[in-house]
Design an enzyme around this catalytic site. Structure first.
Site, short mmCIF file in Angstrom:
data_model
loop_
_atom_site.label_atom_id
_atom_site.label_comp_id
_atom_site.label_asym_id
_atom_site.label_seq_id
_atom_site.Cartn_x
_atom_site.Cartn_y
_atom_site.Cartn_z
N LYS A 1 5.11 -3.67 -11.62
CA LYS A 1 5.74 -3.34 -10.33
C LYS A 1 6.27 -1.89 -10.34
O LYS A 1 6.05 -1.13 -9.40
CB LYS A 1 6.87 -4.33 -10.06
CG LYS A 1 7.76 -3.98 -8.91
CD LYS A 1 7.01 -4.03 -7.60
CE LYS A 1 7.74 -3.26 -6.54
NZ LYS A 1 7.97 -3.99 -5.34
N CYS B 1 12.57 1.50 -2.37
CA CYS B 1 11.65 1.09 -3.44
C CYS B 1 11.12 2.31 -4.20
O CYS B 1 11.46 2.53 -5.36
CB CYS B 1 10.48 0.32 -2.86
SG CYS B 1 11.00 -1.00 -1.77
#
Ligand code: SAJ
Length: 425
Positions: A218, A272
């Site tokens: 991720k 993010c």
């Protein structure tokens, strides 16, 4: 194992759509959030965040009795942790931000008391490598009567996995179902159990690995994008200096079959891409040199834009010696962190407009069709329509390429200044 009841802890941009997706497949879902307002809103069948199609899914799930929100976890067969993992900025200038796992710890502390043998706990929050093992340790601390994978391996009472979300804000309901999922178990059985749960609604492929690899996967995805955007941003600064149109340059270079440069902008925003690469850098500062530089290039872009605006004001005044700074009006197009959303978190456009508000004594006009009320400092600025901003201002700054801004019938004037950070004009 049949997972009939799922408890989702954290009802934000990831937790709530995920809760709605399980409920849509007739799982009994308890959504947990510490925010009483969010809990009350969801229990009325409404939503507290903006995301296309989420309102319909939540409304149906609540109305049909499959989704209910609460402020504390309740017994369930599977628990999903989707809480924020922000970073803590260092005290000294230039120091590396470090991950803040306090929300995961609070979630683990609240889940611990209701765990029972056979339960599955999944960490979905984007996390530094080792966070899943840390969560497992916190859970084990609160339940010495149960066994966990870190000690009992495949024979553990509780299964634990990390399955990072990868959905794009604005397309969450579609990507949640269609994207492939990386599923990292603390053991193989943990990964298989998590895979079985996600298959409830995921149509993409479920790819099994270890928890640590899933954590790193991720971070890698978002660091990859950050590095590539940094390259585009660096190119835009170089091109500005040597008087080349960066948009044309990238368009041409991208005609090469193996080149695919991303688009420059005013900087990288959101919660993010502007955050996750730091999780790699803080863990391996000596090795992650490119990742760190990319972060610094992207974080430095708003300052570069602010200087460009100052230079444009100075140029304008030189061409209009009868005017003072107070007479110069600046129109800013967009404050969201990316096009066609209302999300202002870590928005470079917002940072730029705030700086203009702080430093410019003349009028500041803001054009932002996706936000009803300008926040904080910007509430003193004037929110205007595209047309009135275009007619009134002397300096025009395009910050976010919202679809409403892509107009073709614009007349540019030599006596005005235009700074286009998105290649719209
Ligand atoms: N941006 C550019 N140029 C580009 C692309 C993006 O300047 O060519 C800027 C945007 O304007 C924005 C920022 O980057 O300010 C981030 O936008 P984004 O659309 O790249 O990504 P996010 O933050 O909305 O979502 C990302 C996605 N990650 C990847 O594409 C690798 C999403 O799939 C993740 O699930 C999400 O982060 C997350 O939650 O981690």
């Amino acid at each position: 194992m049949e997972y009939e009841t799922v408890c989702v802890v954290g009802l934000g941009y990831i937790g709530l759509p995920t809760a709605a997706a399980f409920a849509g497949r007739r799982k009994k879902v308890i959504g947990v959030d510490v925010n009483q307002h969010a809990v009350d809103t969801i229990n009325r069948g409404e939503i507290h965040i903006v995301e296309p199609e989420l309102d319909i899914a939540v409304h149906a799930a609540v109305k049909e009795g499959y989704l209910r929100a609460a402020t504390r976890p309740e017994p369930a067969d599977a628990f999903l942790v989707a809480v924020p993992t922000p970073f803590k900025k260092g005290q000294e200038k230039g120091s590396i931000p470090t991950p803040d796992l306090s929300y995961i710890q609070a979630a683990a502390d609240s889940i611990g008391p209701v765990l029972k043998k056979g339960d599955l706990v999944i960490l979905e929050s984007t996390s530094p490598v080792g966070a899943t093992e840390q969560m497992a340790a916190w859970l084990a601390d609160s339940r010495p009567d149960l066994t966990f994978p870190q000690h009992a391996s495949e024979d553990s009472d509780i299964r634990i996995a990390h399955c990072p979300e990868r959905v794009l804000p604005g397309h969450i309901m579609h990507e949640l179902i269609e994207n492939d999922r990386v599923i990292g178990g603390m053991t193989t059985k943990c990964a298989e159990a998590a895979c079985e749960l996600y298959k409830t609604f995921v149509r993409g492929e479920c790819l099994l690995t270890t928890a640590r690899t899933a954590e790193m996967a991720k971070l890698t995805e978002n660091a990859f994008r950050d590095v590539n955007i940094a390259f585009a941003n660096e190119l835009s600064i170089i091109c500005d200096k040597v008087d080349i149109n960066v948009w044309e340059l990238i368009r041409l270079a991208n005609r090469h079959p193996r080149v695919n440069i991303l688009q420059p902008g005013p900087g990288v925003g959101g919660h993010c891409i502007a955050v996750d690469p730091w999780f790699i850098v803080s863990e391996t500062p000596e090795e992650a040199r490119l990742t760190r530089t990319a972060r610094e290039v992207n974080d430095g872009k708003p300052e570069w834009v602010i200087n460009k605006i100052k230079l444009a004001v100075a140029d304008f005044l030189q061409a209009n010696p009868d005017k003072t700074v107070k007479d110069v009006s600046i129109a800013c197009y967009g404050i969201a962190f990316k096009p066609d959303i209302d999300d202002l978190r870590e928005s470079p456009a917002l940072q730029i407009v705030e700086s203009i508000m702080n430093n410019h004594v003349g009028d500041v006009l803001v054009i932002e069709p996706n936000v009803q009320k300008l926040p904080g400092l910007l509430s003193k600025a004037e929110k205007v329509s595209y047309e009135s901003g275009w007619d009134a201002a002397d300096i025009h700054v395009m910050l976010v390429d919202h679809k409403d801004f892509k107009k073709t019938d614009l007349k540019f004037r030599n006596d005005k200044k235009y700074i286009d950070l998105r290649g719209v004009w």
